[in-house]
Design a protein around this motif. Sequence first.
Motif, short mmCIF file in Angstrom:
data_model
loop_
_atom_site.label_atom_id
_atom_site.label_comp_id
_atom_site.label_asym_id
_atom_site.label_seq_id
_atom_site.Cartn_x
_atom_site.Cartn_y
_atom_site.Cartn_z
N SER A 2 0.96 -0.70 0.11
CA SER A 2 -0.27 -0.20 -0.65
C SER A 2 1.00 0.90 0.13
N GLU A 25 -9.77 -1.93 2.09
CA GLU A 25 -8.88 -2.15 3.62
C GLU A 25 -9.21 -1.07 4.81
N GLU A 26 -8.70 -0.35 4.08
CA GLU A 26 -8.46 0.67 5.25
C GLU A 26 -9.26 1.88 4.92
N ASP A 79 -7.24 -1.92 -4.08
CA ASP A 79 -6.24 -1.92 -2.71
C ASP A 79 -7.25 -2.79 -1.39
N HIS A 130 -2.89 -10.16 -1.80
CA HIS A 130 -1.98 -10.25 -0.11
C HIS A 130 -1.20 -12.27 -0.61
MG MG Z 1 -1.99 -2.64 2.63
#
Ligand code: MG
Length: 432
Positions: free
Chosen positions: A72, A95-96, A141, A184
Motif C-alpha cells: 500500500s 482495506e483501510e 487495494d 496479499h
Molecule cells: Mg495494505
Amino acid sequence: MPQSAVQQRRPTALGGSSIAQGTQIPLILPDIKPLAQERISVGYTEMDRVLGGGLVAGSLILIGGEPGIGKSTLLLQVAGNIATSSGPVLYVSGEESIEQVKMRAERLDISGERLYLLASIELDTIAEAVIRLKPALVVVDSIQTVLSGHLTSAPGSISQVRECTLQLMQLAKNTQTPIFIIGHVTKEGTVAGPKALEHIADAVLYLEGERYHTYRLLRGVKNRFGATHEVGVFEMHGDGLGEVSNPSAIFLTDRAVGATGSAVVVSMEGTRPLLVEVQALVTPSNFGNARCTTNGIEYSRLLMLLAVLTKRVGLAVGSHDVYANVVGGFSLEEPAIDLGVAAAIASSYREKHIPPDLALIGEVGLSGELRAVNRLGLRIREAAKLGFKRCIIPKAGGGTHVATELKDSGLPADFDIFTSSSLAVAIEVALH
Ligand code: MG
Ligand code: TYD
C-alpha cells in the motif's frame, strides 16, 4: 427483471468474464492497429525498469506480497507521483478507511491535488468512478476485498477474486487505463492469493523482503510488455519507500573486513548484476547430528555444495553444523553464486579469510568442476566498478577469452582475473 436487463444497466466498460474484447470477427494481421506503446513513468527508475520501461495504457498489473511488507505504501507513493506528473489517480481502498489513507499520505508527504480516494468494494461503483474521472491510473487495494455483483460468494473467495480480476482487466482494456491490483500472499500461500491470478494479469510483480530488514525487492515474475526477472530495490524509511539505485554499494558497506566465512558473489537479477555478501559459519556439531540452516540460499543447493566440498575438495564438513546467510535479507537463486557460497563455507571451516576485494563467480558441478555462467563480462565489469581488484571465474564457457577481452576494453589494468575449471583450485586461490 431478466438477467439481460441487469447486464445492460451495468457501466459499459465492465463486461462478462471474458478477457477478449474488440471486434468479434477475425482480422488479418496487417489490419490490426498496434498497441500504443507509450510508457508512463511511475516516478521511480527502479520500478519503471521492472515494468519494462514504465506503465502501458490499459494494462493490468498485479502486485503481490505478504501483509505489512509495504504494498500500500509503494502504490500510494506511485499514485502521488502519477497524480503530479500525468493526471488524476483513483486509489480504491477496501482495506483501510479513506481517513487512514489520508493519514498515510500525509506521512509520505503526498500533497495529492489530483489523487482521488474511494472506499468502496463494489466493482460497479469502481467502474463508474473510472468512467467519470478518466484517471491516468487506478489502484485497487486489495483484490481480496473487491466484490462483483455477478457472484454471491464472499470477498476474498477464489471465485470472487478471479471474477473481479477478469472484470478489472476488461475495464483496463476498455478505458485504456492502467490498473494496479494489490494481492496479499501469506507464507503458507493462501488459496485465493495472487498465484491464482498470475495468468490473467499483464504483469505480475512481487514485493519481497524480511519485515525486520529495511530493504524491499520488487521482483517481476511476468510481463507481457517487457522482460521478466527484473528487480527493483527500495528501502523502507519512516517516511515511506525510497529507491536504492546502487544496491551493491549499500549491501557491501557493512562488511566485517577480515572475518572468515564471508565471500562476495555476483548474481544477475534481471539485467543487472548485484554484488552481495554471503556468509557461512561452520562449527563442530555437538550432538552428532549435524545441522544445516540457510537464509536466502536454497537449502537443497547448500546440501549439494556441502557434499561436493566433502567428496571433491576433501573438507570434512559432514561432522559440522553449517549456517549460511545472504546479507541484506536477499534471496539468491542463481547457480552462479555456488563458488562464493562454497568458498565462504571453506573459509569458515579453515578459519582463513577471503580477501575483501575478491569477487567469486561460478556454478559448481557434482564432479567439483566450475561451470560456465552467462553474462560473465557484465558481472566482472560491475565488480571492477565497485572497486573490487580481482575475481575468480570459471574457465569453461570461454572464461579465458572473456578475461583477455575485458583486459583490452577498459578494465582497470590492476584488476586480476583468475580462471579455473576446478572448485578445489579456486578455493585454494581464494583462501591463499
Ligand atoms: Mg495494505
Ligand atoms: P503497508 O504498505 O501497509 O503494507 P501492505 O500494504 O503490504 O500490507 O506497510 C506497512 C508497514 O510499513 C508497517 O509495518 C509500517 C511500515 N511503514 C514504514 O516503516 N514507513 C512508512 O512510511 C510507512 C507508510 C509504513
